[in-house]
Design an enzyme around this catalytic site. Structure first.
Site, PDB file in Angstrom:
ATOM      1  N   ASN A   3       7.858   2.400  12.593  1.00  0.00           N
ATOM      2  CA  ASN A   3       7.612   1.772  13.948  1.00  0.00           C
ATOM      3  C   ASN A   3       8.505   0.921  14.342  1.00  0.00           C
ATOM      4  O   ASN A   3       8.495   0.268  15.670  1.00  0.00           O
ATOM      5  CB  ASN A   3       6.162   1.885  14.320  1.00  0.00           C
ATOM      6  CG  ASN A   3       5.715   0.967  13.357  1.00  0.00           C
ATOM      7  OD1 ASN A   3       6.336   0.542  12.093  1.00  0.00           O
ATOM      8  ND2 ASN A   3       4.204   0.518  13.254  1.00  0.00           N
ATOM      9  N   GLU A  22       2.201  -4.419   3.087  1.00  0.00           N
ATOM     10  CA  GLU A  22       1.671  -4.667   4.483  1.00  0.00           C
ATOM     11  C   GLU A  22       1.477  -3.212   4.941  1.00  0.00           C
ATOM     12  O   GLU A  22       2.184  -2.302   5.152  1.00  0.00           O
ATOM     13  CB  GLU A  22       2.528  -5.049   5.557  1.00  0.00           C
ATOM     14  CG  GLU A  22       3.178  -6.719   4.964  1.00  0.00           C
ATOM     15  CD  GLU A  22       1.972  -7.648   5.274  1.00  0.00           C
ATOM     16  OE1 GLU A  22       0.675  -7.332   5.635  1.00  0.00           O
ATOM     17  OE2 GLU A  22       2.117  -8.577   4.772  1.00  0.00           O
ATOM     18  N   CYS A  49       1.000  -1.331  13.826  1.00  0.00           N
ATOM     19  CA  CYS A  49      -0.120  -1.752  12.740  1.00  0.00           C
ATOM     20  C   CYS A  49      -1.077  -2.765  13.349  1.00  0.00           C
ATOM     21  O   CYS A  49      -2.465  -2.356  13.114  1.00  0.00           O
ATOM     22  CB  CYS A  49       0.441  -2.351  11.436  1.00  0.00           C
ATOM     23  SG  CYS A  49       1.293  -3.803  11.890  1.00  0.00           S
TER      24      CYS A  49
HETATM   25  P1  NAP Z   1       4.563   5.685   5.604  1.00  0.00           P
HETATM   26  O1  NAP Z   1       4.419   7.430   5.833  1.00  0.00           O
HETATM   27  O2  NAP Z   1       3.503   5.156   4.673  1.00  0.00           O
HETATM   28  O3  NAP Z   1       5.835   5.559   5.636  1.00  0.00           O
HETATM   29  C1  NAP Z   1       6.435   4.110   4.885  1.00  0.00           C
HETATM   30  C2  NAP Z   1       7.591   4.263   4.101  1.00  0.00           C
HETATM   31  O4  NAP Z   1       6.973   4.635   2.772  1.00  0.00           O
HETATM   32  C3  NAP Z   1       8.732   5.168   4.478  1.00  0.00           C
HETATM   33  O5  NAP Z   1       9.866   4.805   4.459  1.00  0.00           O
HETATM   34  C4  NAP Z   1       8.702   6.327   3.978  1.00  0.00           C
HETATM   35  O6  NAP Z   1       9.643   7.192   3.797  1.00  0.00           O
HETATM   36  C5  NAP Z   1       7.930   5.829   2.633  1.00  0.00           C
HETATM   37  N1  NAP Z   1       7.568   6.419   1.555  1.00  0.00           N
HETATM   38  C6  NAP Z   1       6.952   7.621   1.612  1.00  0.00           C
HETATM   39  N2  NAP Z   1       6.321   8.064   0.319  1.00  0.00           N
HETATM   40  C7  NAP Z   1       6.636   7.318  -0.527  1.00  0.00           C
HETATM   41  C8  NAP Z   1       6.870   7.133  -1.851  1.00  0.00           C
HETATM   42  N3  NAP Z   1       5.809   7.976  -2.629  1.00  0.00           N
HETATM   43  N4  NAP Z   1       7.189   6.098  -2.365  1.00  0.00           N
HETATM   44  C9  NAP Z   1       7.930   5.266  -1.770  1.00  0.00           C
HETATM   45  N5  NAP Z   1       7.930   4.948  -0.485  1.00  0.00           N
HETATM   46  C10 NAP Z   1       7.717   6.357   0.332  1.00  0.00           C
HETATM   47  O7  NAP Z   1       4.048   5.018   7.157  1.00  0.00           O
HETATM   48  P2  NAP Z   1       4.780   5.265   8.436  1.00  0.00           P
HETATM   49  O8  NAP Z   1       4.194   6.403   9.056  1.00  0.00           O
HETATM   50  O9  NAP Z   1       6.249   5.224   8.380  1.00  0.00           O
HETATM   51  O10 NAP Z   1       4.116   4.102   9.418  1.00  0.00           O
HETATM   52  C11 NAP Z   1       2.832   3.800   9.870  1.00  0.00           C
HETATM   53  C12 NAP Z   1       2.004   3.088   8.821  1.00  0.00           C
HETATM   54  O11 NAP Z   1       2.378   1.976   8.555  1.00  0.00           O
HETATM   55  C13 NAP Z   1       0.628   2.979   9.459  1.00  0.00           C
HETATM   56  O12 NAP Z   1      -0.276   3.160   8.791  1.00  0.00           O
HETATM   57  C14 NAP Z   1       0.769   1.546  10.008  1.00  0.00           C
HETATM   58  O13 NAP Z   1      -0.500   0.803  10.161  1.00  0.00           O
HETATM   59  C15 NAP Z   1       1.460   0.939   8.948  1.00  0.00           C
HETATM   60  N6  NAP Z   1       2.216  -0.276   9.350  1.00  0.00           N
HETATM   61  C16 NAP Z   1       1.726  -1.608   8.767  1.00  0.00           C
HETATM   62  C17 NAP Z   1       2.328  -2.722   9.053  1.00  0.00           C
HETATM   63  C18 NAP Z   1       1.767  -3.830   8.423  1.00  0.00           C
HETATM   64  O14 NAP Z   1       2.618  -5.119   8.673  1.00  0.00           O
HETATM   65  N7  NAP Z   1       0.404  -3.948   8.092  1.00  0.00           N
HETATM   66  C19 NAP Z   1       3.462  -2.504  10.019  1.00  0.00           C
HETATM   67  C20 NAP Z   1       3.690  -1.505  10.436  1.00  0.00           C
HETATM   68  C21 NAP Z   1       3.200  -0.360  10.195  1.00  0.00           C
HETATM   69  P3  NAP Z   1       9.769   8.450   4.716  1.00  0.00           P
HETATM   70  O15 NAP Z   1       9.601   8.303   6.080  1.00  0.00           O
HETATM   71  O16 NAP Z   1      10.982   9.249   3.887  1.00  0.00           O
HETATM   72  O17 NAP Z   1       8.682   9.380   4.426  1.00  0.00           O
END
Ligand code: NAP
Length: 482
Positions: A160, A256, A290
């Site tokens: 995002n 995060e 988030c």
């Molecule tokens: P996500 O599906 O958890 O993916 C995040 C990152 O992790 C991507 O680069 C993803 O790669 C990678 N990933 C996936 N499986 C992994 C594994 N087994 N080992 C290591 N890395 C792996 O999250 P998203 O859909 O991109 O983002 C949305 C989420 O992020 C929401 O829950 C949001 O609340 C959270 N978020 C939190 C913050 C904060 O600061 N607290 C800020 C922004 C977003 P791929 O894309 O290749 O799967």
């Protein structure tokens, strides 16, 4: 619409200062029109080994560079980002479907972040601690404490904010003297590689910043458990963050994760201010943030008035495709994401919530949706939709609002709206979250403020100085004067 991204260009990984291809590639499509934006390497385990080898080798030289030298590179990177603002804005629009205004703001904020990080690192001082403040220690003993880099840092960013949330790991990590391995989200990897190119052009030496692309589900575990990793800085979902913390051992983490930020509206609140903040906080980038407001807890006596004010504003949101017009509500990042939001809305409908607005879907575009009379047996009260849907939960007392807010598994942020400073402070003190916003929407930033989640929302603290400190460690030298 034609641009250089939908001609299917091949994007290469930055490994040891060279842009390399991998044997297989992953195609990146635009969530807005399914056009092919490009192909990025789907890296193998052998490729990942090369990356870590390069990062380890480069570390010993990079840590010897001066803070001033690193800062000069950061200032150049910020300038290059701003020179390319139009190009990068367009890339954000097409790759992650963010509206144009927010995309431009993301690039500007990132340039500011990088400059501020360089300034902050230049002004961080160590400390000297006199020994004789401890009982029985003579005046001749002094500890001089400096900060040292950790080594090779893995930075994993979500879809995002593919430029900002990658740079907010890279810049403090590099300033601290670490070498970096960036694994961007697959949907967002062209943005991530473009950012790496900016740093490379700014003068980051070979091996100091490297990239890994490929599906996290396929290559992620190999990356996070690699023997060369000294620190993991991850932003993403609670599911993946939890998995990383389970499978890595003795590797420090900064996580995060997800959130279910509540906006608590007390009876004496300025309801216009509350409604304006709730709508901006809940619906911008279609709720794919988030820190989006993800539930409203409002005192019964003002609920009807607040609901009317929110409705008025939601009705004015512009819905559509940011490729063709200026809009507030954009299609969600994937069909899976849109299906999940619909599932939560169906559950709320079935259990008797009142659908006031929206509920409509066209492809992955979900119209801004508002539910009233949501109750705590509904999934929408607890789960993070990551879509443009807001549940209103009516409460009898501020204590009930606090209790429901704290019953969440998440603890990122909360907002409280009231004109009574005592109530504001009492509610803020009772909430189990990283940050409480008083009379403002929940949001990350300004970026030098500490940003953290508790419970399932994270581990460790970000924010410019905090990020530099997280990715470095104190090292003490004890001087004994004889
Ligand atoms: P996500 O599906 O958890 O993916 C995040 C990152 O992790 C991507 O680069 C993803 O790669 C990678 N990933 C996936 N499986 C992994 C594994 N087994 N080992 C290591 N890395 C792996 O999250 P998203 O859909 O991109 O983002 C949305 C989420 O992020 C929401 O829950 C949001 O609340 C959270 N978020 C939190 C913050 C904060 O600061 N607290 C800020 C922004 C977003 P791929 O894309 O290749 O799967």
């Amino acid at each position: 619409m034609k641009n250089k991204w939908n001609e299917g260009a091949l994007y290469r990984n930055l490994v040891d200062g060279k842009w390399l291809e991998s044997k297989s590639v992953m195609t990146i499509y635009s969530p807005l029109d399914d056009s092919v934006l490009g192909h990025v390497p789907a890296m193998t385990k052998e490729d990942v080994d090369q990356v870590f080898l390069a990062a380890r080798k480069a570390f010993y030289k990079w840590r010897e560079t001066t803070i001033e030298e690193r800062a000069e590179i950061m200032y150049r990177a910020a300038d290059i980002l701003m020179d390319r603002i139009d190009e990068l804005t367009q890339l954000l629009v097409v790759e992650i479907g963010k509206d144009r205004k927010s995309s431009k703001a993301e690039v500007e904020r990132t340039a500011d972040f990088i400059r501020f990080t360089a300034d902050t690192a230049k002004n961080l001082s160590g400390e000297s601690i006199p020994g004789d403040s401890f009982p029985g220690v003579k005046r001749n003993k002094i500890s001089i404490v400096r900060r040292e880099p950790l080594g090779v840092v893995v930075a994993i960013s979500p879809f995002n904010y593919p430029i900002n949330l990658a740079a907010s790991k890279l810049a403090p990590g590099l300033m601290a003297g670490n070498t970096m391995v960036l694994k961007p989200a697959s949907q967002g990897s062209i943005c991530g590689l473009s950012l790496a190119k900016v740093f490379e052009e700014a003068g980051v030496p070979a091996g100091v910043l490297n990239t890994v692309t490929g599906k996290g589900s396929e290559i992620g575990d190999y990356v996070t458990t690699h023997k060369e990793v000294n620190f993991i800085n991850f932003t993403g979902s609670t599911d993946v963050g939890t998995r990383i913390s389970r499978i890595t051992s003795m590797v420090p983490l900064l996580l995060e994760l997800g959130g279910k930020d509540a906006a608590i509206v007390l009876a004496d609140a300025d309801l216009d201010l509350a409604a304006a903040n709730i709508v901006a906080g809940g619906y911008s980038y279609s709720g794919q943030r988030c820190t989006a407001v993800k539930r409203i807890l409002v005192l019964e006596e003002v609920a009807d008035t607040l609901v009317e004010k929110i409705k008025e504003r939601v009705e004015k949101l512009r819905v559509g495709n940011p490729l063709h017009q200026d809009v507030d509500i954009v299609p969600l990042i994937s069909t899976k994401a849109a299906d999940f939001v619909m599932e939560l809305m169906e559950d709320a409908n079935e259990k008797g919530a009142s659908l006031l607005l929206g509920g409509k879907r066209e492809g992955n575009l979900i119209y801004p949706t508002l539910f009233d009379h949501v109750t705590t047996d509904m999934r929408l009260a607890w789960e993070e939709p990551f879509g443009p849907v807001l549940p209103i939960i009516r409460v009898k007392t501020k204590e009930e609002a606090i209790e429901i807010a704290n019953r969440s598994e998440y603890g990122l942020q909360s907002a409280v709206f009231t004109q009574n400073i005592n109530d504001a402070c009492q509610v803020a003190a009772a909430l189990e979250v990283g940050t409480v916003q008083i009379n403002n929407k929940t949001e990350r930033g300004p970026d030098h403020f500490p940003f953290l989640g508790v419970k399932s929302s994270g581990l460790g603290t970000q924010g410019i100085r905090y990020s530099i400190e997280s990715m470095s460690r104190p090292k003490a030298m004890v001087i004994n004067i004889h």
